[in-house]
Design an enzyme around this catalytic site. Structure first.
Site, PDB file in Angstrom:
ATOM      1  N   ASP A 193       0.817  -1.216   0.000  1.00  0.00           N
ATOM      2  CA  ASP A 193       0.000   0.000   0.000  1.00  0.00           C
ATOM      3  C   ASP A 193       0.848   1.261   0.000  1.00  0.00           C
ATOM      4  O   ASP A 193       0.391   2.325  -0.415  1.00  0.00           O
ATOM      5  CB  ASP A 193      -0.914  -0.022   1.227  1.00  0.00           C
ATOM      6  CG  ASP A 193      -1.876   1.152   1.251  1.00  0.00           C
ATOM      7  OD1 ASP A 193      -2.581   1.355   0.244  1.00  0.00           O
ATOM      8  OD2 ASP A 193      -1.914   1.874   2.256  1.00  0.00           O
ATOM      9  N   MET A 274      -7.535   5.684   3.052  1.00  0.00           N
ATOM     10  CA  MET A 274      -7.715   6.798   2.131  1.00  0.00           C
ATOM     11  C   MET A 274      -6.505   7.034   1.232  1.00  0.00           C
ATOM     12  O   MET A 274      -6.537   7.908   0.377  1.00  0.00           O
ATOM     13  CB  MET A 274      -8.000   8.089   2.918  1.00  0.00           C
ATOM     14  CG  MET A 274      -9.297   8.079   3.689  1.00  0.00           C
ATOM     15  SD  MET A 274     -10.750   7.910   2.613  1.00  0.00           S
ATOM     16  CE  MET A 274     -10.622   9.382   1.617  1.00  0.00           C
ATOM     17  N   ARG A 275      -5.436   6.252   1.432  1.00  0.00           N
ATOM     18  CA  ARG A 275      -4.242   6.500   0.627  1.00  0.00           C
ATOM     19  C   ARG A 275      -4.523   6.281  -0.859  1.00  0.00           C
ATOM     20  O   ARG A 275      -4.007   6.996  -1.716  1.00  0.00           O
ATOM     21  CB  ARG A 275      -3.089   5.599   1.086  1.00  0.00           C
ATOM     22  CG  ARG A 275      -1.797   5.882   0.339  1.00  0.00           C
ATOM     23  CD  ARG A 275      -0.624   5.081   0.881  1.00  0.00           C
ATOM     24  NE  ARG A 275      -0.125   5.646   2.128  1.00  0.00           N
ATOM     25  CZ  ARG A 275      -0.104   5.008   3.283  1.00  0.00           C
ATOM     26  NH1 ARG A 275      -0.570   3.782   3.358  1.00  0.00           N
ATOM     27  NH2 ARG A 275       0.377   5.577   4.362  1.00  0.00           N
ATOM     28  N   ALA A 276      -5.355   5.295  -1.179  1.00  0.00           N
ATOM     29  CA  ALA A 276      -5.657   5.015  -2.584  1.00  0.00           C
ATOM     30  C   ALA A 276      -6.328   6.215  -3.252  1.00  0.00           C
ATOM     31  O   ALA A 276      -6.017   6.553  -4.406  1.00  0.00           O
ATOM     32  CB  ALA A 276      -6.547   3.781  -2.697  1.00  0.00           C
TER      33      ALA A 276
END
Length: 671
Positions: A193, A274-276
């Site tokens: 991720d 929320m990184r995506a």
């Protein structure tokens, strides 16, 4: 200095080249993880990218490449006065798999820090890579603690070095590129991720394209400078386009429509965190700038999803990364709006999607052809062999039952193998258990032991002030205890006595559970199967547990039970592996009901083979698969011969009532 292969001369690999260029335009995208089989131009493309990066302005004499226009206020070589500056090409720094922590983050001179109170700091690779490219080949083989340090620096834009209360911080912003072959093991999902984008690469199956690859490679090898000169115009054009896209990037508008599509896409594919969303937004913006536009279109969002989401959808190591493109298109169409619409027919950048795009590519491990076929075919001579009473001929593979959380099986004693999470070991990281004189460079100071060693000599050394007079001989290295990864070698009985479909399904589910546990504990795994008249190495020792899972899934059953052959083949695998990796200790897991048939004196022969493991002190566990109202206890007898312990399938469950997990040595002592 050798002439690198030109970036624009790389044949195919559109997704790989696009992902690298987007990071060159906007390093905030977060780097690229390149996954693929060997020989697919992964390293070639990455090394070629450095020649396209614009030059960087640096403060003259600064070891940390500070920007003269906005120098780092905390730079160890600072403060920097306005004045002398220069420019140099952007660096590409390679991190070797065997690098130490000090080589990566830098090292403090502890002796001078204690005796003189000065911060004598030698920068590491993170300082060298600042404002350039940090390339990690085979990132999946890098030690976990190094990966953590690397990704923390990439996320924070700074590197911290701490040694017994003395700390140094410096800026470290770089384009992170990692390459890996999934056959050699996976990265943990939480580390996957942290890479902004991922691409799957594979060799083309088109003969014309393969011919062109060979033609260009040979031409470059024969005359590197001449070949590079022929591509100089194309290289200059791409370099100028990167500069133009960087200048345009702040002006690109990410409208509410595009943001809504990004959020809806991440929600539709159930991506954690929320990184995506943030990575997709940055990628779509970089795509628009690369195309020379100031508005983000739906096609940018779609391409960003194909690059940023596949590796974030994995829930366990047996899930292949990928994206359902039909579902993606439906989501984008459903949530398309005035800001997110726009076909993009006038986009000067050709759409790199297609059959070779990142979505839907099968893992190389999903189609094992070599050893897997050997494991699936009938043994030589088996067809003419009479079946044992009550046995069955070869059956189609049974599906594995649902995996469960397995109890911890560990190797007794204290090892010194690769860092992991299974057995106790002396490691660089862990709890401090003592001190010793350093061998080579001091890395982990034991402060109390150092002071204790220096204290008796202060008067003889003429100490007059408050400072402690420390000599090299006083320094003590902390000894630490942590956990190591082991080689877990599965020896699986696939004979007719195991062929009952329900039982084999449970057995495969248990082995799958142990494989998942091995993945989480950073083990290498191997798989030996026996049936008919012989044993096969279905999977040589590897870090790729999903490869083992694939071989297990296709495992057929039937025939006699050559238990001795399975044990002897496993013994040979361990012998070879000890030569390759002598520090890694082994745990042998024999999955059987304990029966032995075929050949003269099969039971006695199996006992002699088992005693080889006991004589060498190899840790072992027998998973007893015997079922039915009448039990012969053969698996327990085999465990005694091995010098190990026997457990039932039910006892493997972490939530079972039976209180297993004694260390493997428990039963050995009792025996």
């Amino acid at each position: 200095m050798s002439t690198p292969f030109p970036f624009t001369a790389v044949v195919g690999q559109d997704d790989l080249r696009l992902a690298l260029l987007l990071n060159a335009v906007s390093p905030a995208v977060g780097g690229v993880l390149v996954r693929g089989e060997k020989g697919t131009a992964k390293s070639t493309a990455v090394r070629a990218l450095s020649a396209l990066m614009p030059e960087v302005d640096v403060v003259s004499g600064c070891r940390f490449s500070c920007d003269p226009h906005s120098p780092d206020p905390g730079c160890p070589d600072g403060p920097h006065e306005p004045g002398a500056s220069g420019s140099r090409p952007a660096r590409m720094v390679e991190l070797p798999v065997g690098a130490s922590e000090d080589r990566l983050v830098g090292a403090l001179d502890i002796e001078r820090a204690l005796a003189e109170g000065v911060k004598a700091f030698e920068p590491g690779l993170l300082a060298d890579a600042h404002r350039g490219i940090l390339y990690v080949d085979e990132v999946n083989l890098l030690h976990d603690h190094l990966v953590d340090l690397l990704l923390d620096a990439a996320a924070m834009g700074a590197s911290y070095v701490e040694r017994e209360g003395v700390s140094v911080r410096h800026a470290s912003k770089f384009l992170l590129v990692g390459t890996m072959n999934p056959e050699e093991g996976e990265l943990r999902p939480q580390l996957l991720d942290r890479f902004g984008l991922t691409v799957e690469v594979s060799a083309s199956r088109e003969p014309d394209q393969r011919v062109e690859v060979v033609r260009r490679r040979l031409a470059h090898d024969d005359d590197p400078a001449g070949f590079a000169a022929r591509w100089a115009d194309e290289e200059a054009a791409v370099r100028a386009r990167i500069v133009a896209a960087r200048e345009l990037l702040p002006s690109v508008r990410l409208g509410d429509g595009a943001l809504r599509q990004i959020a809806a896409t991440c929600a539709a594919f159930e991506v954690d965190g929320m990184r995506a969303d943030i990575v997709m937004a940055r990628t779509a913006t970089a795509l628009a700038a690369w195309a020379g536009r100031t508005d983000v279109l739906a096609e940018d969002v779609r391409q960003a999803a194909l690059l940023a989401l596949p590796h974030r959808r994995r829930r366990n190591p047996f899930d292949a990364p990928g994206l359902d493109e039909d579902k993606l298109d439906e989501t984008l169409e459903e949530f398309g709006g005035p800001d997110g619409d726009g076909g993009g027919d006038d986009d000067p950048n050709p759409d790199p999607d297609g059959p070779g795009g990142p979505g839907g590519q099968p893992e190389p491990d999903d189609a094992p052809q070599g050893d897997g076929d050997a494991a699936a075919r009938p043994e030589a001579g088996e067809s003419g062999e009479p079946q044992p009473s009550g046995g069955a001929g070869e059956q189609s593979p049974a599906r594995a039952a649902e995996p469960f959380r397995a109890k911890v099986l560990s190797v007794p004693g204290l090892g010194e193998g690769a860092a992991g999470r299974r057995s106790r070991a002396r490691t660089e990281h862990g709890r401090t258990t003592g001190a010793r004189r350093p061998q080579g460079a001091l890395t982990k100071l034991h402060l109390a032991a150092t002071v204790q060693a220096a204290a008796p000599h202060q008067r003889a050394r003429g100490r007059s002030g408050p400072g402690l007079v420390v000599r090299r001989d006083d320094l003590r290295q902390a000894t630490r205890e942590g956990r190591e990864g082991n080689l877990v070698l599965f020896v699986v009985d696939a004979s007719g006595s195991m062929a009952a479909r329900q039982r084999m399904s449970a057995v495969k589910g248990a082995v799958l559970s142990l494989l998942l546990d091995a993945y989480q504990r950073r083990d290498k795994v191997g798989l030996v199967t026996f049936r008919g008249s012989a044993a096969d190495v279905a999977l040589p020792p590897t870090s790729s547990v999903d490869a083992a899972a694939a071989r297990l899934e296709s495992l057929p059953t039937g025939g006699r039970t050559p238990l001795a052959a399975g044990l002897l083949r496993a013994h040979e695998v361990l012998r070879v592996e000890r030569l390759r990796d002598p520090a890694r200790r082994a745990l042998v897991v024999v999955v059987t009901d304990g029966r032995a048939t075929g050949g003269p004196e099969p039971v006695a022969l199996a006992g002699r083979a088992a005693r080889l493991f006991a004589a060498e002190g190899v840790a072992s566990v027998v998973v007893d698969c015997e079922s039915g109202p009448v039990r012969l206890g053969l698996a327990g007898r085999l465990a005694g011969e091995l010098g190990g312990t026997a457990v039932t399938l039910d006892e493997l469950r972490a939530d079972s009532i039976a209180g297993l997990v004694k260390d493997v040595q428990g039963n050995r002592r009792a025996a």
